[in-house]
Design a protein around this motif. Structure first.
Motif, PDB file in Angstrom:
ATOM      1  N   LYS A   1       4.937 -16.893  14.338  1.00 18.05           N
ATOM      2  CA  LYS A   1       4.020 -17.433  15.327  1.00 18.05           C
ATOM      3  C   LYS A   1       3.179 -16.520  15.817  1.00 18.05           C
ATOM      4  N   VAL A   2       2.955 -15.295  15.016  1.00 18.52           N
ATOM      5  CA  VAL A   2       1.171 -15.247  15.331  1.00 18.52           C
ATOM      6  C   VAL A   2       1.354 -14.133  13.937  1.00 18.52           C
ATOM      7  N   THR A   3       0.495 -14.094  13.601  1.00 19.32           N
ATOM      8  CA  THR A   3       0.037 -13.317  12.155  1.00 19.32           C
ATOM      9  C   THR A   3      -0.254 -11.942  13.370  1.00 19.32           C
ATOM     10  N   MET A   4       1.096 -11.530  12.079  1.00 21.46           N
ATOM     11  CA  MET A   4       0.296  -9.680  13.437  1.00 21.46           C
ATOM     12  C   MET A   4       0.027  -9.101  12.040  1.00 21.46           C
ATOM     13  N   ILE A   5      -1.012  -7.669  11.702  1.00 29.35           N
ATOM     14  CA  ILE A   5      -1.534  -6.886  11.074  1.00 29.35           C
ATOM     15  C   ILE A   5      -1.411  -5.230  11.907  1.00 29.35           C
ATOM     16  N   SER A   6      -0.695  -4.232  11.086  1.00 30.59           N
ATOM     17  CA  SER A   6      -0.136  -3.355  11.700  1.00 30.59           C
ATOM     18  C   SER A   6      -0.353  -2.227  10.634  1.00 30.59           C
ATOM     19  N   ILE A   7      -1.442  -1.672  11.201  1.00 29.38           N
ATOM     20  CA  ILE A   7      -1.925  -0.301  10.532  1.00 29.38           C
ATOM     21  C   ILE A   7      -0.373   0.748  11.024  1.00 29.38           C
ATOM     22  N   ALA A   8       0.695   1.092  10.254  1.00 34.29           N
ATOM     23  CA  ALA A   8       1.198   1.982  10.488  1.00 34.29           C
ATOM     24  C   ALA A   8       1.045   3.115   9.750  1.00 34.29           C
ATOM     25  N   HIS A   9       1.811   4.061  10.702  1.00 32.61           N
ATOM     26  CA  HIS A   9       1.792   5.804  10.347  1.00 32.61           C
ATOM     27  C   HIS A   9       3.670   5.987  10.198  1.00 32.61           C
ATOM     28  N   ARG A  10       4.581   5.425  11.173  1.00 30.97           N
ATOM     29  CA  ARG A  10       5.796   5.553  10.577  1.00 30.97           C
ATOM     30  C   ARG A  10       6.061   3.970   9.799  1.00 30.97           C
ATOM     31  N   LEU A  11       5.943   4.647   8.927  1.00 37.66           N
ATOM     32  CA  LEU A  11       6.696   3.587   7.195  1.00 37.66           C
ATOM     33  C   LEU A  11       7.675   2.221   7.597  1.00 37.66           C
ATOM     34  N   SER A  12       8.624   3.219   8.818  1.00 34.31           N
ATOM     35  CA  SER A  12       9.744   2.315   8.968  1.00 34.31           C
ATOM     36  C   SER A  12       9.666   1.362   9.945  1.00 34.31           C
ATOM     37  N   THR A  13       8.649   1.560  10.249  1.00 37.95           N
ATOM     38  CA  THR A  13       7.733  -0.293  11.239  1.00 37.95           C
ATOM     39  C   THR A  13       7.680  -1.212  10.627  1.00 37.95           C
ATOM     40  N   ILE A  14       6.873  -0.913   9.508  1.00 38.94           N
ATOM     41  CA  ILE A  14       6.662  -2.020   9.186  1.00 38.94           C
ATOM     42  C   ILE A  14       7.479  -2.468   7.754  1.00 38.94           C
ATOM     43  N   ARG A  15       8.696  -1.803   7.776  1.00 39.14           N
ATOM     44  CA  ARG A  15       9.520  -1.993   6.370  1.00 39.14           C
ATOM     45  C   ARG A  15      10.116  -3.672   6.004  1.00 39.14           C
ATOM     46  N   ASP A  16       9.596  -4.195   7.211  1.00 39.03           N
ATOM     47  CA  ASP A  16      10.071  -6.197   7.478  1.00 39.03           C
ATOM     48  C   ASP A  16       8.914  -6.449   7.252  1.00 39.03           C
ATOM     49  N   ALA A  17       7.535  -5.839   6.816  1.00 41.06           N
ATOM     50  CA  ALA A  17       6.827  -7.362   6.709  1.00 41.06           C
ATOM     51  C   ALA A  17       6.601  -7.800   5.419  1.00 41.06           C
ATOM     52  N   ASP A  18       5.669  -8.595   5.380  1.00 41.67           N
ATOM     53  CA  ASP A  18       6.296 -10.325   4.080  1.00 41.67           C
ATOM     54  C   ASP A  18       4.841  -9.084   3.094  1.00 41.67           C
ATOM     55  N   GLN A  19       4.257  -8.507   3.807  1.00 38.06           N
ATOM     56  CA  GLN A  19       3.712  -7.254   2.019  1.00 38.06           C
ATOM     57  C   GLN A  19       3.212  -6.289   3.254  1.00 38.06           C
ATOM     58  N   ILE A  20       2.947  -5.229   2.437  1.00 39.94           N
ATOM     59  CA  ILE A  20       2.668  -3.875   3.030  1.00 39.94           C
ATOM     60  C   ILE A  20       1.431  -3.956   1.822  1.00 39.94           C
ATOM     61  N   ILE A  21       0.153  -3.152   2.451  1.00 35.19           N
ATOM     62  CA  ILE A  21      -1.565  -3.175   1.774  1.00 35.19           C
ATOM     63  C   ILE A  21      -1.462  -1.204   1.771  1.00 35.19           C
ATOM     64  N   VAL A  22      -1.645  -0.755   0.820  1.00 37.62           N
ATOM     65  CA  VAL A  22      -1.453   0.333   0.489  1.00 37.62           C
ATOM     66  C   VAL A  22      -2.949   0.275   0.602  1.00 37.62           C
ATOM     67  N   LEU A  23      -3.613   1.559   1.294  1.00 37.85           N
ATOM     68  CA  LEU A  23      -5.536   1.762   0.739  1.00 37.85           C
ATOM     69  C   LEU A  23      -5.931   2.926   0.753  1.00 37.85           C
ATOM     70  N   ASN A  24      -6.218   3.919  -1.021  1.00 42.21           N
ATOM     71  CA  ASN A  24      -6.512   4.663  -1.119  1.00 42.21           C
ATOM     72  C   ASN A  24      -8.766   4.543  -1.125  1.00 42.21           C
ATOM     73  N   HIS A  25      -8.008   5.575  -0.747  1.00 43.63           N
ATOM     74  CA  HIS A  25     -10.473   5.991  -0.832  1.00 43.63           C
ATOM     75  C   HIS A  25     -10.952   4.290  -0.250  1.00 43.63           C
ATOM     76  N   GLY A  26     -10.618   3.706   0.136  1.00 42.87           N
ATOM     77  CA  GLY A  26     -11.234   2.338   0.774  1.00 42.87           C
ATOM     78  C   GLY A  26     -11.488   1.264  -0.090  1.00 42.87           C
ATOM     79  N   HIS A  27     -10.480   0.830  -1.007  1.00 42.37           N
ATOM     80  CA  HIS A  27      -9.613   0.577  -2.485  1.00 42.37           C
ATOM     81  C   HIS A  27      -7.747   0.499  -1.848  1.00 42.37           C
ATOM     82  N   ILE A  28      -8.058  -1.406  -2.265  1.00 48.97           N
ATOM     83  CA  ILE A  28      -6.329  -1.849  -2.804  1.00 48.97           C
ATOM     84  C   ILE A  28      -5.351  -0.749  -3.580  1.00 48.97           C
ATOM     85  N   ALA A  29      -4.284  -0.336  -3.268  1.00 50.42           N
ATOM     86  CA  ALA A  29      -4.371   0.490  -4.346  1.00 50.42           C
ATOM     87  C   ALA A  29      -2.936   0.046  -4.931  1.00 50.42           C
TER      88      ALA A  29
END
Length: 579
Positions: free
Chosen positions: A522-550
């Motif tokens: 229903k809503v576009t959700m973008i979640s910054i997660a420290h606990r990875l369990s909270t975004i386990r069911d995300a459609d996509q997970i973006i992993v950043l490393n030094h300002g790049h998408i790793a």
């Protein structure tokens, strides 16, 4: 720009709507000065025409005495009325100024608050604007009135005896010299004292906000010592200012007054046999007091004026800070699709945080952003919230660049749940509504969506229950649910979550997860997660490393990347949890 020019610029801004009152006040002050100047002239006529020659023409005597009383009474009434008028000008101007400063602070970009000190900002909005009121009162009434009285009195003296008037005129350069010396001596102390007062406010605010840490680290003595050092410096600065006042204001001018009066009487004594009238002496003795006292009043105000000039300059500098750039186009947040195009940004342009980042987030999807500390996760959210502007590239929502979306449309279309929930010292209703004038039904719908409706109803006054300062009556998890309800109450198309579950227990995390799962699709959700369990069911997970998408993918895909960043982070958290 000098402090004096800064202060004048501020006065012009704040007093512009009061221009008519100022001109009218000036007219009545001149009228009062003329009436006061007429009193000694009538006294001179009474002495020279009736008292000395013993010509008791009672009708004329009553007219002279009555005229003197009427002039004094009328002048006093006018001064009373004008004091109220000009004080009203000052109060309204400062009220307008304080509202302007507060509104300006609310509109400053987030980059400004990265360096600003809270206590000093509070001091500028409260103490400094209050000091500006003294500047209005002293300049508009005391100094302006005193200057008009001096000019009117000198004109009357010149009409009576221009030679004696020139002797009195010598007093003016002497006063100017005293004022110049006072400014040279006191200005550094006044400026330093004003800055130290702000430092004391800042230290108090910092200590109170972090009291738990201060006491837990046994730092009370160190903080008390730092405060005492600042307070001692303030005391020394105020004493230096006081010494300047004691030497160069009232004592010096009182001495000039006595010296001038003695000189005039001596000159009159030498010239009395040359036909100089006794009434002229009476008028001059009266006029000398009317000249000296306003000059004393002018110089006595310089202490407060100097402080007010410093305060006005500080307020004007704050008003000169550039406000945040708001969108002014016709764009709307209708679906919630987000697109980053080659975005580059650094808080310091020489040290970029994000490098040519490109990312497309479809409407209604759930994206998680993860990475090590300093990888650029929070920066990505800050750019999307328009807190900062990219140095290169562009961010679009539903095909519109961010700055082409009107501010009202943007703020209603994008909701934020911060890591540290902010609650007002007000009711649960007010904390969800946030002044948007939502109906009770809309507030309850948002609370139910956030899984906090039952919690609020369990409080003693339901939605009218006061939350206490910073929500002290609630747990961190409960405050987070209120923050989610607040974000949902605006019916956003995009919901940003900045580590929204990092400070809550696992049970409360499950409640938050249930609230968010209802919004999936229903809503576009973008979640910054420290606990990875909270975004386990995300459609996509973006992993950043030094300002790049790793890395990029769903949980299962990322776990298949051998020795990948996400895999290492996830396994490490599982190990810490004892799973």
């Amino acid at each position: 720009m000098s402090e004096r020019k800064q202060a004048i610029s501020l006065l012009n801004k704040a007093a512009l709507p009061e221009r008519r009152h100022l001109w009218l006040g000036l007219f009545w002050l001149i009228s009062a000065a003329l009436l006061e100047a007429a009193g000694p002239l009538l006294g001179k006529a009474f002495i020279d025409q009736h008292l000395l020659p013993r010509v008791l023409n009672w009708p004329e005597i009553f007219m002279l005495l009555g005229g003197g009383l009427a002039c004094g009474w009328a002048a006093s009434l006018i001064r009373y009325m004008q004091l109220l008028r000009l004080a009203g000008v000052a109060m309204r101007s400062v009220k307008r100024l304080r509202e302007q400063v507060y509104s300006h602070v609310l509109a400053l970009p987030m980059a400004y608050f990265d360096k600003a000190i809270t206590g000093q900002l509070v001091s500028r909005v409260t103490n400094d604007t209050e000091s500006v009121k003294a500047l209005y009162v002293q300049v508009l009434f005391v100094m302006l009135d005193s200057l008009i009285v001096v000019l009117g009195t000198l004109s009357a003296m010149a009409w009576l005896n221009w030679r004696l008037m020139l002797m009195v005129l010598i007093l003016i350069p002497a006063v100017v010299l005293i004022v110049w010396l006072y400014q040279r001596w006191s200005a550094p102390s006044v400026t330093k004292a004003r800055q130290l007062r702000s430092d004391i406010n800042a230290q108090m605010a910092e200590s109170i906000a972090g009291m738990s840490v201060v006491q837990a680290t046994n730092s009370e003595q160190r903080f008390a010592g730092r405060f005492q050092s600042t307070n001692n410096s303030l005391y020394a600065a105020r004493m230096a200012e006081l010494r300047a006042n004691a030497w160069l204001l009232r004592p010096a001018l009182d001495f000039l007054n006595v010296a001038l009066l003695a000189t005039v009487i001596w000159v009159f004594g030498k010239q009395s046999f040359s036909g100089l009238e006794i009434g002229v002496l009476y008028a001059f003795v009266s006029y000398i007091a009317r000249v000296v006292e306003p000059l004393i009043q002018i110089t006595m105000q310089f202490s407060q004026i100097q402080q007010a000039v410093v305060s006005a300059a500080r307020v004007n500098v704050l008003l000169g800070e550039k406000q945040a750039i708001n969108g002014d186009g016709q764009g709307q947040v209708s679906q919630g699709a987000v697109h980053f195009k080659d975005v580059a940004f650094g808080y310091d342009a020489r040290l970029p945080v994000l490098h040519d980042l490109s990312l497309t987030i479809p409407a209604g999807s759930f994206y998680g952003i993860v990475g090590h500390t300093g990888s650029g996760k929070s920066t990505l959210l800050s750019l999307l919230l328009r807190f900062y502007t990219p140095q290169a590239g562009q961010i679009e929502i539903d095909g519109f660049p961010l700055l082409e979306i009107g501010d009202a449309a943007f703020r209603s279309g994008v909701g934020l749940v911060p890591q540290d929930p902010f609650l007002l010292a007000s009711s649960a209703r007010d904390n969800i509504d946030m002044g948007r004038k939502l109906s009770q039904e809309e507030i309850e719908t948002a609370a139910k969506a956030a899984n906090v409706h039952e919690l609020i109803l369990s409080l003693e006054n339901g939605y009218d229950t006061d939350m206490g300062e910073s929500g002290t009556r609630l747990s961190t998890g409960q405050k987070q649910l209120i923050a989610i309800a607040r974000a949902l109450a605006g019916k956003p198309r995009i919901l940003l979550l900045d580590e929204a579950t990092s400070h809550i227990d696992s049970e409360t995390e499950q409640i938050v997860q249930q609230a968010l799962s209802r919004l999936h699709g229903k809503v576009t959700m973008i979640s910054i997660a420290h606990r990875l369990s909270t975004i386990r069911d995300a459609d996509q997970i973006i992993v950043l490393n030094h300002g790049h998408i790793a890395e990029k993918g769903n949980h299962d895909e990322l776990m298949q990347i051998e020795r990948g960043i996400y895999q290492r982070l996830y396994l490490l958290q599982q190990l810490d949890a004892g799973v």
